[in-house]
Motif scaffolding. Structure first.
Motif, PDB file in Angstrom:
ATOM      1  N   MET A  67      -5.309   2.212  -9.424  1.00  0.00           N
ATOM      2  CA  MET A  67      -4.157   1.122  -9.217  1.00  0.00           C
ATOM      3  C   MET A  67      -3.223   1.337  -8.057  1.00  0.00           C
ATOM      4  O   MET A  67      -3.145   2.719  -7.800  1.00  0.00           O
ATOM      5  N   SER A  68      -2.860   0.388  -7.434  1.00  0.00           N
ATOM      6  CA  SER A  68      -1.900   0.409  -6.373  1.00  0.00           C
ATOM      7  C   SER A  68      -0.866   0.830  -6.838  1.00  0.00           C
ATOM      8  O   SER A  68      -0.081   0.664  -7.851  1.00  0.00           O
ATOM      9  N   ASP A  69       0.191   1.852  -6.100  1.00  0.00           N
ATOM     10  CA  ASP A  69       1.349   2.447  -6.368  1.00  0.00           C
ATOM     11  C   ASP A  69       2.297   2.155  -5.218  1.00  0.00           C
ATOM     12  O   ASP A  69       2.681   2.907  -4.504  1.00  0.00           O
ATOM     13  N   THR A  70       2.588   0.857  -4.829  1.00  0.00           N
ATOM     14  CA  THR A  70       3.579   0.628  -3.871  1.00  0.00           C
ATOM     15  C   THR A  70       4.947   1.168  -3.793  1.00  0.00           C
ATOM     16  O   THR A  70       5.667   0.687  -4.948  1.00  0.00           O
ATOM     17  N   LEU A  71       5.325   1.901  -3.056  1.00  0.00           N
ATOM     18  CA  LEU A  71       6.701   2.420  -3.066  1.00  0.00           C
ATOM     19  C   LEU A  71       7.673   1.550  -2.217  1.00  0.00           C
ATOM     20  O   LEU A  71       8.820   1.010  -2.678  1.00  0.00           O
ATOM     21  N   VAL A  72       7.139   1.037  -1.009  1.00  0.00           N
ATOM     22  CA  VAL A  72       7.882   0.296  -0.134  1.00  0.00           C
ATOM     23  C   VAL A  72       7.299  -0.898   0.166  1.00  0.00           C
ATOM     24  O   VAL A  72       6.156  -0.987   0.688  1.00  0.00           O
ATOM     25  N   GLU A  73       7.736  -2.231  -0.328  1.00  0.00           N
ATOM     26  CA  GLU A  73       7.439  -3.474  -0.157  1.00  0.00           C
ATOM     27  C   GLU A  73       8.294  -4.181   0.845  1.00  0.00           C
ATOM     28  O   GLU A  73       9.349  -4.454   0.565  1.00  0.00           O
ATOM     29  N   ILE A  74       7.734  -4.456   2.101  1.00  0.00           N
ATOM     30  CA  ILE A  74       8.145  -5.450   2.966  1.00  0.00           C
ATOM     31  C   ILE A  74       7.551  -6.613   3.223  1.00  0.00           C
ATOM     32  O   ILE A  74       6.268  -6.593   3.391  1.00  0.00           O
TER      33      ILE A  74
END
Length: 228
Positions: free
Chosen positions: A1-8
């Motif tokens: 699964m994706s573990d996005t920390l910074v979403e821009i």
């Protein structure tokens, strides 16, 4: 699964000069996963340092979405942002920004003075961190008694001693000779691969950028694409 920390998403930043708005970043969309090591590259004036400052909570966007670990930091007050930076961001600069009147130990201790750690707990963490960067025998030395590479390693120790979520590096090898630069880049790669630190590094040096897992290129405030 994706573990996005910074979403821009559709991020924009402009500054006002007189009665004119000067755009610096336009419609930037970028995700950074937890544990990634990303280089932001581009010529002077491309907006890479502005993007780094937005991610670090030093500046605020004028449009778009910027979420870090699910939190929209653009909506935080200045006081809340200061607390957020202290807990989540470790800074590494080109010119080290060490306090000349403090020893290596005391420079690394500075961010811990904002925590609730006891003196003995601080000492344990500082000694462990200085040992990690290979400077346990230099902790009582002042910056002017250290080489440029050693000063940058003190700066790295100061940046990681609070165990931040993200390390932001602004031209961390720009003031170093070739061997010291290589040592610092290897240390950053080790922090990323061994400790899983998320690292975002601004550089104009293609060789330095190759230390990262991903290279993102900006030009004239726009995201041109990625390379590896």
């Amino acid at each position: 699964m994706s573990d996005t920390l910074v979403e821009i998403k559709n991020l924009a930043k402009s500054y006002t000069r007189g009665d004119q708005d000067v755009p610096v970043l336009r419609d930037i969309t970028l995700n950074i996963e937890r544990g990634d090591f990303i280089s932001l590259m581009g010529p002077s004036g491309s907006g890479k340092s502005t993007l780094l400052n937005l991610i670090a909570g030093i500046d605020k966007p004028t449009g778009g979405i910027l979420r870090i670990d699910g939190e929209d930091i653009s909506k935080l007050s200045e006081g809340e942002l200061a607390d957020w930076r202290a807990s989540n961001i470790g800074f590494i600069f080109q010119f080290y920004n060490l306090m000349p009147v403090l020893t290596a130990y005391e420079n690394v201790e500075l961010p811990l003075l904002l925590t609730n750690l006891s003196r003995s707990e601080r000492r344990e963490r500082i000694e462990m961190t200085l040992n990690m960067v290979g400077l346990s025998d230099r902790m009582d030395h002042y910056p002017n008694e250290l080489s440029g590479g050693q000063q940058q390693r003190v700066a790295i120790a100061r940046a990681i001693v609070t165990d931040p979520t993200i390390l932001v590096c602004d031209e961390p090898t720009g003031d170093l000779d070739k061997q010291s630069a290589s040592d610092v880049l290897n240390m950053l790669k080790e922090l990323n691969s061994t400790l899983g630190k998320t690292i975002i590094m601004v550089t104009h040096d293609a060789h330095a950028a190759e230390a990262a897992r991903r290279i993102v290129v900006l030009e004239k405030g726009e995201l041109l694409g990625e390379g590896v």
